[in-house]
Design a protein around this motif. Structure first.
Motif, mmCIF file in Angstrom:
data_model
loop_
_atom_site.group_PDB
_atom_site.id
_atom_site.type_symbol
_atom_site.label_atom_id
_atom_site.label_comp_id
_atom_site.label_asym_id
_atom_site.label_seq_id
_atom_site.Cartn_x
_atom_site.Cartn_y
_atom_site.Cartn_z
ATOM 1 N N PHE A 1 0.922 -1.331 0.211
ATOM 2 C CA PHE A 1 0.072 -0.153 0.255
ATOM 3 C C PHE A 1 0.693 1.230 0.046
ATOM 4 N N TRP B 1 -6.026 -1.455 -6.212
ATOM 5 C CA TRP B 1 -7.180 -0.859 -5.701
ATOM 6 C C TRP B 1 -6.540 0.601 -5.371
ATOM 7 N N ARG B 2 -7.735 1.419 -5.314
ATOM 8 C CA ARG B 2 -7.408 2.601 -4.837
ATOM 9 C C ARG B 2 -8.323 3.121 -3.275
ATOM 10 N N THR B 3 -7.870 3.705 -2.384
ATOM 11 C CA THR B 3 -8.406 4.197 -1.357
ATOM 12 C C THR B 3 -8.684 5.606 -1.799
ATOM 13 N N LYS C 1 -9.523 5.758 6.437
ATOM 14 C CA LYS C 1 -8.545 5.247 5.860
ATOM 15 C C LYS C 1 -7.688 6.070 5.422
ATOM 16 N N ALA D 1 -12.324 8.271 2.359
ATOM 17 C CA ALA D 1 -12.822 7.205 2.449
ATOM 18 C C ALA D 1 -13.436 6.738 3.920
ATOM 19 N N GLN D 2 -14.151 5.617 3.938
ATOM 20 C CA GLN D 2 -14.896 5.411 5.208
ATOM 21 C C GLN D 2 -13.816 4.755 6.129
ATOM 22 N N ALA E 1 -5.444 7.739 2.127
ATOM 23 C CA ALA E 1 -5.762 7.777 0.970
ATOM 24 C C ALA E 1 -4.370 7.112 0.173
ATOM 25 N N HIS F 1 -3.209 -0.961 6.317
ATOM 26 C CA HIS F 1 -3.559 -0.219 5.302
ATOM 27 C C HIS F 1 -4.129 -1.079 4.326
ATOM 28 N N THR F 2 -4.209 -2.520 4.413
ATOM 29 C CA THR F 2 -4.756 -3.058 3.291
ATOM 30 C C THR F 2 -6.431 -3.216 3.376
ATOM 31 N N LEU F 3 -7.076 -3.843 2.104
ATOM 32 C CA LEU F 3 -8.420 -4.276 2.450
ATOM 33 C C LEU F 3 -8.806 -4.866 3.680
#
Length: 115
Positions: free
Chosen positions: A36, A69-71, A79, A75-76, A81, A113-115
């Motif tokens: 990330f 993927w992108r944060t 998290k 974000a909720q 960015a 910081h991962t999914l």
């Protein structure tokens, strides 16, 4: 390490000073591994991404991968960015190096910081 087009933006930078920081950024669930990388850049799925990785005070490495993927900003759950970067085939060996560095860390549920 693969090359990006001449139109590509400057590489991102990721400095990880210790093993807990590495663990928080590592993406073990990607086939070739990944990290990330915090950024506010708007990147597209599967876009080539380059970043300099400075790992545990070693010399920075230029890593190439693709956007997994992108944060986004805002974000909720507050998290950070950034983007999940899947290592390229050329950098896939980094997965083994990272996993060896993390082998002695306890496997508890610290935030990442991962999914």
């Amino acid at each position: 390490m693969s090359e990006l087009s001449s139109n590509a933006m400057q590489p991102l930078t990721l400095v990880l000073e210790d093993k807990p920081a590495l663990k928080a950024h590592y993406l073990p669930f990607l086939k070739r591994g990944g990290l990330f990388v915090p950024t506010h850049r708007a990147l597209r799925p599967n876009e080539a991404v380059q970043f300099y990785l400075q790992l545990l005070a070693a010399e920075p490495l230029l890593i190439t991968g693709t956007l997994a993927w992108r944060t986004p900003v805002g974000a909720q759950n507050q998290k950070i960015a950034g983007v999940g970067v899947h290592f390229s085939d050329a950098d896939a060996g980094l997965k083994n190096k990272i996993e060896a560095l993390l082998a002695d860390l306890p496997d508890h549920d610290k935030p990442s910081h991962t999914l």
